[in-house]
Write a protein that holds these residues in place. Structure first.
Motif, PDB file in Angstrom:
ATOM      1  N   GLY A   1       0.818  -1.193   0.000  1.00 18.31           N
ATOM      2  CA  GLY A   1       0.000   0.000   0.000  1.00 18.31           C
ATOM      3  C   GLY A   1       0.857   1.248   0.000  1.00 18.31           C
ATOM      4  O   GLY A   1       2.081   1.206   0.127  1.00 18.31           O
ATOM      5  N   THR A   2       0.197   2.415  -0.121  1.00 18.68           N
ATOM      6  CA  THR A   2       0.909   3.681  -0.152  1.00 18.68           C
ATOM      7  C   THR A   2       1.728   3.892   1.119  1.00 18.68           C
ATOM      8  O   THR A   2       2.866   4.379   1.061  1.00 18.68           O
ATOM      9  CB  THR A   2      -0.095   4.834  -0.311  1.00 18.68           C
ATOM     10  N   ALA A   3       1.187   3.503   2.274  1.00 17.75           N
ATOM     11  CA  ALA A   3       1.898   3.698   3.542  1.00 17.75           C
ATOM     12  C   ALA A   3       3.213   2.934   3.572  1.00 17.75           C
ATOM     13  O   ALA A   3       4.182   3.373   4.208  1.00 17.75           O
ATOM     14  CB  ALA A   3       1.009   3.275   4.711  1.00 17.75           C
ATOM     15  N   SER A   4       3.271   1.799   2.893  1.00 16.76           N
ATOM     16  CA  SER A   4       4.493   0.992   2.932  1.00 16.76           C
ATOM     17  C   SER A   4       5.641   1.649   2.173  1.00 16.76           C
ATOM     18  O   SER A   4       6.786   1.226   2.294  1.00 16.76           O
ATOM     19  CB  SER A   4       4.230  -0.412   2.379  1.00 16.76           C
ATOM     20  N   LYS A   5       5.365   2.705   1.398  1.00 21.96           N
ATOM     21  CA  LYS A   5       6.445   3.441   0.752  1.00 21.96           C
ATOM     22  C   LYS A   5       7.271   4.238   1.765  1.00 21.96           C
ATOM     23  O   LYS A   5       8.345   4.747   1.431  1.00 21.96           O
ATOM     24  CB  LYS A   5       5.883   4.375  -0.323  1.00 21.96           C
ATOM     25  N   LEU A   6       6.754   4.327   2.999  1.00 16.47           N
ATOM     26  CA  LEU A   6       7.491   4.975   4.086  1.00 16.47           C
ATOM     27  C   LEU A   6       8.118   3.956   5.029  1.00 16.47           C
ATOM     28  O   LEU A   6       8.796   4.334   5.989  1.00 16.47           O
ATOM     29  CB  LEU A   6       6.551   5.891   4.888  1.00 16.47           C
ATOM     30  N   ASN A   7       7.905   2.676   4.776  1.00 15.48           N
ATOM     31  CA  ASN A   7       8.341   1.616   5.678  1.00 15.48           C
ATOM     32  C   ASN A   7       9.831   1.335   5.510  1.00 15.48           C
ATOM     33  O   ASN A   7      10.278   0.929   4.433  1.00 15.48           O
ATOM     34  CB  ASN A   7       7.526   0.352   5.409  1.00 15.48           C
ATOM     35  N   ARG A   8      10.603   1.524   6.576  1.00 14.13           N
ATOM     36  CA  ARG A   8      12.046   1.306   6.537  1.00 14.13           C
ATOM     37  C   ARG A   8      12.452   0.068   7.323  1.00 14.13           C
ATOM     38  O   ARG A   8      13.607  -0.078   7.734  1.00 14.13           O
ATOM     39  CB  ARG A   8      12.764   2.545   7.056  1.00 14.13           C
ATOM     40  N   ASP A   9      11.505  -0.838   7.536  1.00 13.51           N
ATOM     41  CA  ASP A   9      11.810  -2.084   8.236  1.00 13.51           C
ATOM     42  C   ASP A   9      12.872  -2.864   7.450  1.00 13.51           C
ATOM     43  O   ASP A   9      12.721  -3.080   6.238  1.00 13.51           O
ATOM     44  CB  ASP A   9      10.536  -2.928   8.370  1.00 13.51           C
ATOM     45  N   PRO A  10      13.974  -3.294   8.077  1.00 15.47           N
ATOM     46  CA  PRO A  10      15.056  -3.956   7.343  1.00 15.47           C
ATOM     47  C   PRO A  10      14.606  -5.187   6.562  1.00 15.47           C
ATOM     48  O   PRO A  10      15.037  -5.404   5.425  1.00 15.47           O
ATOM     49  CB  PRO A  10      16.049  -4.333   8.450  1.00 15.47           C
ATOM     50  N   ARG A  11      13.742  -5.991   7.160  1.00 23.12           N
ATOM     51  CA  ARG A  11      13.292  -7.200   6.469  1.00 23.12           C
ATOM     52  C   ARG A  11      12.466  -6.847   5.236  1.00 23.12           C
ATOM     53  O   ARG A  11      12.600  -7.476   4.177  1.00 23.12           O
ATOM     54  CB  ARG A  11      12.474  -8.069   7.433  1.00 23.12           C
ATOM     55  N   PHE A  12      11.600  -5.841   5.374  1.00 25.71           N
ATOM     56  CA  PHE A  12      10.773  -5.404   4.257  1.00 25.71           C
ATOM     57  C   PHE A  12      11.638  -4.915   3.100  1.00 25.71           C
ATOM     58  O   PHE A  12      11.429  -5.272   1.933  1.00 25.71           O
ATOM     59  CB  PHE A  12       9.840  -4.293   4.744  1.00 25.71           C
ATOM     60  N   LEU A  13      12.657  -4.106   3.410  1.00 26.03           N
ATOM     61  CA  LEU A  13      13.539  -3.582   2.370  1.00 26.03           C
ATOM     62  C   LEU A  13      14.338  -4.703   1.716  1.00 26.03           C
ATOM     63  O   LEU A  13      14.543  -4.700   0.491  1.00 26.03           O
ATOM     64  CB  LEU A  13      14.490  -2.544   2.967  1.00 26.03           C
ATOM     65  N   GLN A  14      14.790  -5.665   2.507  1.00 25.39           N
ATOM     66  CA  GLN A  14      15.570  -6.773   1.945  1.00 25.39           C
ATOM     67  C   GLN A  14      14.717  -7.644   1.035  1.00 25.39           C
ATOM     68  O   GLN A  14      15.185  -8.126  -0.003  1.00 25.39           O
ATOM     69  CB  GLN A  14      16.176  -7.617   3.062  1.00 25.39           C
ATOM     70  N   GLU A  15      13.458  -7.836   1.411  1.00 28.53           N
ATOM     71  CA  GLU A  15      12.554  -8.603   0.548  1.00 28.53           C
ATOM     72  C   GLU A  15      12.351  -7.896  -0.790  1.00 28.53           C
ATOM     73  O   GLU A  15      12.343  -8.534  -1.848  1.00 28.53           O
ATOM     74  CB  GLU A  15      11.200  -8.809   1.241  1.00 28.53           C
ATOM     75  N   LEU A  16      12.186  -6.586  -0.734  1.00 32.98           N
ATOM     76  CA  LEU A  16      12.034  -5.817  -1.965  1.00 32.98           C
ATOM     77  C   LEU A  16      13.286  -5.913  -2.834  1.00 32.98           C
ATOM     78  O   LEU A  16      13.203  -6.101  -4.053  1.00 32.98           O
ATOM     79  CB  LEU A  16      11.747  -4.354  -1.640  1.00 32.98           C
ATOM     80  N   MET A  17      14.457  -5.791  -2.218  1.00 31.10           N
ATOM     81  CA  MET A  17      15.692  -5.864  -2.973  1.00 31.10           C
ATOM     82  C   MET A  17      15.869  -7.251  -3.605  1.00 31.10           C
ATOM     83  O   MET A  17      16.248  -7.365  -4.779  1.00 31.10           O
ATOM     84  CB  MET A  17      16.883  -5.535  -2.074  1.00 31.10           C
ATOM     85  N   SER A  18      15.580  -8.288  -2.850  1.00 26.42           N
ATOM     86  CA  SER A  18      15.680  -9.652  -3.393  1.00 26.42           C
ATOM     87  C   SER A  18      14.702  -9.857  -4.537  1.00 26.42           C
ATOM     88  O   SER A  18      15.024 -10.508  -5.541  1.00 26.42           O
ATOM     89  CB  SER A  18      15.411 -10.684  -2.280  1.00 26.42           C
TER      90      SER A  18
END
Length: 437
Positions: A302-319
């Motif tokens: 969602g739009t709110a997750s564009k502000l999410n800096r959770d390390p696991r969330f960012l790593q999942e996106l990068m992978s």
């Protein structure tokens, strides 16, 4: 699309990185894989552009590539990994602030939340300063001058002037790229104050070109690869207020991009049909999209997750970005074999238990299972009368899709449609020929 010089044996590629806050960790992953692959392949990266978080990723990749072709992919990967690791909310206080930020953004869809201007919020300036320091730790901007003509890749960063309303594409050949240049592209007006650059007051480039594409054309690319954060399609109709807000955000973020790509497609089609002379001012440019795939991603985007800096969330996106880029590169190799009309090479891309489905109006419609059944169809049709139509963009999302055309009976009768391949472990699992474009 003005013609530019071409290397003798290398395909010239420009990469455009769409902005989207934390979701551009996907872009970082995709860039890492693409730059590693193109370093030793027949591609030359002649331009990088980006907006907001996409501008940050493009900046770091550009800086790595200016250090020389050899090892550029690994240098870019290191810089991107370091930036996103530092940008993540790793400490307990940062995690608490991140949780509150994401929760407050989601709550705005359901509750009347107090709104504070960034000009009244002292922390807005602090956050922008911290962001600037993260960039300066990776790049010595004091040593960055105007990029000379003939050196590649060029960097283009998108922003918008708050007062004049003019779109601005900062170009490393004409504008000295500074940390403020990138901050100007990433200054979300609800969170940060405008950034002053060269007498202008700039906001996030999401309000202008997201990302800049037409400026990349000046570098004479054969292809433009767009790393797209905002999904074009959605499987279900948005019904809740949060879903509606999310979809509006995606559509608004894609508006300028679709307009620029549509223009390129129209020029390509005009060149193919002979409405514009081939040896004149314009040239064909193949457009390819690598899109963040909502169905394949494990968390709600969602739009709110564009502000999410959770390390696991960012790593999942990068992978996920790395996976999508690998799939994209495999699709390019498959396309190359298809365009060369090599039945053995094309068939080798299909898994042993692959399924090929052909629908009307294409010939010999039906379902073919396994390589033994698929190979005769490949030899007769895919490598026979079916051609890829590269005047229309190729899209890699949850599947990879090409526009196609075929001759049927009378040579003047042309059938158009789409080919769609689902890859897994670099093999095609399902392949469909369909009339739907």
């Amino acid at each position: 699309m003005e013609a530019g010089s071409e290397g003798a044996d290398r395909k010239r590629v420009a990469i455009a990185c769409q902005g989207g806050g934390s979701h551009t960790a996907f872009t970082a992953g995709a860039l890492k894989e693409l730059l590693r692959a193109t370093e030793s392949s027949g591609y030359e990266i002649v331009g990088l552009s980006g907006t907001s978080g996409g501008a940050v990723c493009a900046l770091l990749a550009w800086h790595a590539m200016l250090g020389g072709r050899d090892g550029a992919g690994e240098r870019a990967a290191r810089l991107l990994d370091e930036f996103w690791e530092e940008n993540s909310a790793a400490t307990p206080p940062e995690k608490l602030i991140n949780y509150w930020t994401v929760w407050a953004s989601k709550a705005q869809s359901y509750l009347a939340m107090p709104v504070v201007s960034p000009y009244d919020n002292p922390f807005a300036g602090v956050a922008l300063g911290d962001f600037k320091e993260m960039l300066e730790r990776r790049l010595d901007f004091g040593r960055v001058g105007l990029q000379p003509e003939g050196s590649y890749p060029v960097l283009i960063v998108g922003a918008v002037d708050v007062l004049s309303g003019e779109f601005k594409a900062f170009n490393s050949r004409h504008d000295r790229i500074s940390a403020d240049t990138v901050l100007a592209s990433a200054a979300i007006p609800t969170l940060f104050r405008s950034v002053r650059v060269g007498g202008g007051a700039y906001w996030d480039g999401l309000f202008s070109q997201n990302p800049p594409v037409r400026e990349l054309i000046d570098e004479g690319p054969d292809e433009i690869w767009v790393i797209q954060i905002n999904p074009k399609e959605r499987d279900t109709e948005p019904r809740t207020f949060a879903e509606i807000a999310d979809r509006r955000n995606e559509l608004a973020g894609n508006l300028s991009l679709h307009q620029e790509l549509h223009f390129i497609e129209k020029i390509d089609q005009a060149l193919e049909e002979g409405w514009i002379p081939e040896n004149g001012k314009y040239r064909r440019i193949v457009v390819r999209l690598i899109e963040l795939s909502r169905p394949r991603f494990s968390r709600f985007l969602g739009t709110a997750s564009k502000l999410n800096r959770d390390p696991r969330f960012l790593q999942e996106l990068m992978s996920h970005g790395e996976d999508q880029a690998r799939e994209f590169l495999t699709a390019l190799a498959f396309e190359d074999a298809w365009r060369k009309r090599d039945p053995d090479a094309v068939t080798s891309f299909f898994a042993e238990d692959a399924e090929l489905v052909c629908s009307p109006p294409f010939q010999e419609c039906g379902t073919y299972k396994g390589r033994e059944q698929i190979r005769p169809f490949v030899a007769k049709h895919l490598c026979g009368n079916i051609r890829i139509n590269l005047t229309k963009k190729q899209v890699a999302r949850n599947r990879v899709a090409w526009a196609i055309r075929a001759r049927r009976g009378d040579p003047a009768t042309r059938v158009e449609g789409a080919a769609e391949a689902e890859f897994r472990d670099r093999k095609i699992r399902t392949f469909r020929l369909d009339p739907k474009l």
